[in-house]
Design a protein around this motif. Sequence first.
Motif, PDB file in Angstrom:
ATOM      1  N   UNK B  53       0.831  -1.205   0.000  1.00  0.00           N
ATOM      2  CA  UNK B  53       0.000   0.000   0.000  1.00  0.00           C
ATOM      3  C   UNK B  53       0.869   1.259   0.000  1.00  0.00           C
ATOM      4  N   UNK B  54       1.985   1.177   0.716  1.00  0.00           N
ATOM      5  CA  UNK B  54       2.885   2.336   0.808  1.00  0.00           C
ATOM      6  C   UNK B  54       3.471   2.656  -0.569  1.00  0.00           C
ATOM      7  N   UNK B  57       0.812   4.315  -2.548  1.00  0.00           N
ATOM      8  CA  UNK B  57       0.626   5.700  -2.103  1.00  0.00           C
ATOM      9  C   UNK B  57       1.755   6.585  -2.613  1.00  0.00           C
ATOM     10  N   UNK B  61       1.410   9.650  -5.095  1.00  0.00           N
ATOM     11  CA  UNK B  61       1.911  10.981  -4.725  1.00  0.00           C
ATOM     12  C   UNK B  61       2.811  11.553  -5.837  1.00  0.00           C
ATOM     13  N   UNK B  62       3.633  10.659  -6.393  1.00  0.00           N
ATOM     14  CA  UNK B  62       4.492  11.092  -7.506  1.00  0.00           C
ATOM     15  C   UNK B  62       3.637  11.528  -8.701  1.00  0.00           C
ATOM     16  N   UNK B  64       0.678  12.732  -8.500  1.00  0.00           N
ATOM     17  CA  UNK B  64       0.111  14.051  -8.148  1.00  0.00           C
ATOM     18  C   UNK B  64       1.084  15.160  -8.504  1.00  0.00           C
ATOM     19  N   UNK B  70      -4.238  17.800  -7.097  1.00  0.00           N
ATOM     20  CA  UNK B  70      -4.080  18.088  -5.662  1.00  0.00           C
ATOM     21  C   UNK B  70      -3.274  16.983  -4.972  1.00  0.00           C
ATOM     22  N   UNK B  71      -2.349  17.378  -4.144  1.00  0.00           N
ATOM     23  CA  UNK B  71      -1.470  16.393  -3.487  1.00  0.00           C
ATOM     24  C   UNK B  71      -2.292  15.426  -2.639  1.00  0.00           C
ATOM     25  N   UNK B  72      -2.124  14.163  -2.893  1.00  0.00           N
ATOM     26  CA  UNK B  72      -2.830  13.163  -2.109  1.00  0.00           C
ATOM     27  C   UNK B  72      -3.974  12.523  -2.871  1.00  0.00           C
ATOM     28  N   UNK B  73      -4.394  13.146  -3.974  1.00  0.00           N
ATOM     29  CA  UNK B  73      -5.554  12.614  -4.697  1.00  0.00           C
ATOM     30  C   UNK B  73      -5.251  11.240  -5.297  1.00  0.00           C
ATOM     31  N   UNK B  75      -2.695   9.493  -4.660  1.00  0.00           N
ATOM     32  CA  UNK B  75      -2.175   8.627  -3.587  1.00  0.00           C
ATOM     33  C   UNK B  75      -3.334   7.883  -2.944  1.00  0.00           C
ATOM     34  N   UNK B  76      -4.386   8.624  -2.669  1.00  0.00           N
ATOM     35  CA  UNK B  76      -5.578   8.034  -2.052  1.00  0.00           C
ATOM     36  C   UNK B  76      -6.205   6.997  -2.996  1.00  0.00           C
ATOM     37  N   UNK B  79      -4.078   3.893  -3.371  1.00  0.00           N
ATOM     38  CA  UNK B  79      -4.128   3.073  -2.157  1.00  0.00           C
ATOM     39  C   UNK B  79      -5.419   2.248  -2.124  1.00  0.00           C
ATOM     40  N   UNK B  80      -6.525   2.927  -2.430  1.00  0.00           N
ATOM     41  CA  UNK B  80      -7.825   2.226  -2.468  1.00  0.00           C
ATOM     42  C   UNK B  80      -7.773   1.099  -3.489  1.00  0.00           C
ATOM     43  N   UNK B  83      -5.660  -1.803  -2.302  1.00  0.00           N
ATOM     44  CA  UNK B  83      -6.365  -2.480  -1.211  1.00  0.00           C
ATOM     45  C   UNK B  83      -7.464  -3.388  -1.761  1.00  0.00           C
TER      46      UNK B  83
END
Lengths: 306, 151
Positions: B53-54, B57, B61-62, B64, B70-73, B75-76, B79-80, B83
């Motif tokens: 997962x890391x 993510x 992030x890269x 993004x 947007x930072x994290x979009x 990544x989120x 990750x989902x 998962x």
Amino acid sequence: MTRGTATLKADRFRRRKGLSRAGECLLICLLSFGLLVVEANFPAIQKVRGIGELILVPVQATVRLFSGGFRGVQGYFRDQSSLMRENRELRTRLLRQDVDLQQMAVLKTENEELRSLHTLNAQLGSNNLTAETLPANPDPSRHRVTLNKGSRQGAYIGQPVVGSGGVVGQVTRDYLVTSEALLISDASHALPVMFERTGLRAIALGTGRRDHRLLLPFVPSHADVIQGDTLVSSGAGGLFPAGLRVGVVEDVRNSPAEAFLEAFVSPSANLESPRQVLLLRSEPLPPAGEPGPANGESPGAAAAGS
Amino acid sequence: MTDGAVARNYALVGAALLISIVPLPRLLDLWQPPWLAVALIWLVLAAPENARLAVAAAAGLLQDLLVGSPLGLYALAATVLVFLAANMRPRIVSSPPWLRFLLAMLILAAYLGVVVLIGGWFGYVGSWAGIANSLMSGGVLILIAFLFLKV
């Protein structure tokens, strides 16, 4: 260990692992969401983002280099295709202009023919009938043309037909609005002619050959006939006015053992595909000065159509 | 799994990231496939031990940073995706090919849904038409991956 126990242990392991993964996922999702919230609410984080992007500059440069090459290749093919398209268009245009040019050449020829016909008409009298040939020849073995003027317009049987180059033939059939003319090259046609240079008279017979050559039979072998001599109508027979150009001697066959020579004449008029012609009305030109005594002309040989 | 194989798997994810910022011709640009998502699905299915997962993510992030979202979009979303794919993997690998493809498409749809919904919430404009295009082109990529890569 039984199979059931092993499965149970694996399930427990998977569940435990799954749970920890769910926790990890939740944590990362929260962190990511937090990052999103922070970035949306604290513009200062843009600086952090700027630092992050600074690290990625070499990566972006590499990608740009790669995509530049890709774009170059793409541009090459685009240029190639646009050049090909342009080439196609130019070819089409060239073809169109070539056709135009050909039409122009045809029009020019037609114009020249009409001009000379006009001059001829002025010389021969103004009440002549101008006609055009129609693309209809039911019997290709015979040299004749169909004209777009018939008895209604004043065409009649035996009417001389003259083209821009000289004598073409005579009308042999007159229908109401069309007529048929026999060409001087038809095997059944005879035309009284005269050598322009010497005044020697003769009869020009059609040969029916595809090259439209005429034959001069019964010309004495001692007669002064040379290649390139011009023949004009003699006016004998009263059908064709005298002085109209008929053709040029192309070939002379003179055998000392024979009493007559054979001369072949190439017609001056375009007999292959005459377009505009004049149908002369019975107002012949005043007879041209007929040099020399009549020689070799059969008295009864007038222009004859079959 | 050898270190070489691990490096190769991560290189594939890296390549997917790079490809996602390569400008495509105008016609293909509308059909820009979600390269990272497809690469991650493949990673989960082919090498689950590397599909952390890391890692997802970090890759998100890269992305993004690379695409300016947007930072994290991403990544989120990544990750989902990992998962979901990791949890559904046993079912996916034991399914017939058509169901395998269908499940992979479902995961991809979830990933794209996260991007559109969460991104839209944070002002990152995305259209459903664009998502549909991405889903279709991503589906084609998944098919290719299933056909030619060992899953």
